[in-house]
Scaffold this motif. Structure first.
Motif, mmCIF file in Angstrom:
data_model
loop_
_atom_site.group_PDB
_atom_site.id
_atom_site.type_symbol
_atom_site.label_atom_id
_atom_site.label_comp_id
_atom_site.label_asym_id
_atom_site.label_seq_id
_atom_site.Cartn_x
_atom_site.Cartn_y
_atom_site.Cartn_z
ATOM 1 N N GLY A 132 0.797 -1.130 0.098
ATOM 2 C CA GLY A 132 0.080 -0.083 -0.050
ATOM 3 C C GLY A 132 0.766 1.247 -0.211
ATOM 4 O O GLY A 132 1.987 1.313 -0.555
ATOM 5 N N PRO A 133 0.372 2.386 0.488
ATOM 6 C CA PRO A 133 1.062 3.502 0.349
ATOM 7 C C PRO A 133 2.481 3.407 1.219
ATOM 8 O O PRO A 133 3.350 4.075 0.733
ATOM 9 C CB PRO A 133 0.184 4.704 0.990
ATOM 10 C CG PRO A 133 -0.899 3.718 1.805
ATOM 11 C CD PRO A 133 -0.959 2.333 1.186
ATOM 12 N N HIS A 134 2.636 2.757 2.196
ATOM 13 C CA HIS A 134 3.825 2.536 2.974
ATOM 14 C C HIS A 134 4.972 2.008 2.203
ATOM 15 O O HIS A 134 6.185 2.284 2.312
ATOM 16 C CB HIS A 134 3.618 2.311 4.354
ATOM 17 C CG HIS A 134 2.863 3.285 5.106
ATOM 18 N ND1 HIS A 134 2.866 4.487 5.606
ATOM 19 C CD2 HIS A 134 1.443 2.822 5.696
ATOM 20 C CE1 HIS A 134 1.881 4.907 6.181
ATOM 21 N NE2 HIS A 134 0.993 4.112 6.537
ATOM 22 N N SER A 135 4.720 1.293 1.429
ATOM 23 C CA SER A 135 5.373 0.198 0.786
ATOM 24 C C SER A 135 5.565 0.311 -0.755
ATOM 25 O O SER A 135 6.329 -0.307 -1.257
ATOM 26 C CB SER A 135 5.157 -1.328 0.976
ATOM 27 O OG SER A 135 4.010 -1.742 0.789
ATOM 28 N N ARG A 136 4.817 1.133 -1.323
ATOM 29 C CA ARG A 136 4.734 1.263 -2.704
ATOM 30 C C ARG A 136 6.071 1.525 -3.480
ATOM 31 O O ARG A 136 6.467 0.858 -4.295
ATOM 32 C CB ARG A 136 3.772 2.350 -3.231
ATOM 33 C CG ARG A 136 3.454 2.769 -4.810
ATOM 34 C CD ARG A 136 2.406 3.737 -4.930
ATOM 35 N NE ARG A 136 1.331 3.730 -4.166
ATOM 36 C CZ ARG A 136 0.369 3.233 -4.264
ATOM 37 N NH1 ARG A 136 0.242 2.662 -5.712
ATOM 38 N NH2 ARG A 136 -0.821 3.144 -3.369
#
Length: 158
Positions: A132-136
């Motif tokens: 998601g946004p933290h690991s994109r």
């Protein structure tokens, strides 16, 4: 990040052969619906392991990502030693049950977080469950790095 976004990103890289097993193609039922990425500029399946995979279900002895949840999936990347050390803080062979901050208790892997692969961390594989946004950005970087390493291995063999 969706599975489609991951497939699109990897398939834009040069020389990628993507296998997506389905019923009737001779692949094991367990692999149906998953994706396997190889560096194969000639389109012929090379020997050895893919440089990355996307899995949609738990495999034997590998249920810490809880992929039985609706729409859950995990990206697995042959990150190599340098990337593995950068993300986990220790060498691949030193993983066991160690996580980024030392020993971690058995249990579920966190979503949207780069972690050592639960089975293949000792071989330098990293994974992200439900990116998601933290690991994109990390997923994008890791996939490109793994692709480059696979390409380099291919060129050395050729």
């Amino acid at each position: 990040m969706t599975m489609d976004e991951i497939f699109a990103l990897v398939e834009q890289l040069d020389g990628v052969l993507t296998l997506r097993p389905v019923p009737g193609d001779g692949s094991p039922e367990l692999s149906w619906g998953d994706g396997f990425f190889y560096y194969a500029p000639d389109g012929v399946l090379p020997p050895g392991q893919p440089f990355a995979t996307v899995v949609t279900k738990n495999y034997p002895d590998d249920d810490r990502s809880r992929l039985e949840r609706p729409s859950a999936f995990r990206v697995n990347v042959a990150a190599g030693r340098d990337a593995f050390v950068r993300w986990t803080g220790h060498a691949p062979r030193a993983t066991g049950t160690d996580g980024p901050s030392g020993p971690t208790p058995p249990g579920p892997l966190p979503d949207d977080t780069v972690t050592a692969h639960p089975l293949y961390g000792e071989l330098g594989w990293l994974c992200v469950t439900n990116p998601g946004p933290h690991s994109r950005e990390a997923v994008r970087e890791l996939l490109r790095t793994a692709h480059a390493a696979a390409r380099a291995r291919h060129e050395r063999r050729g």
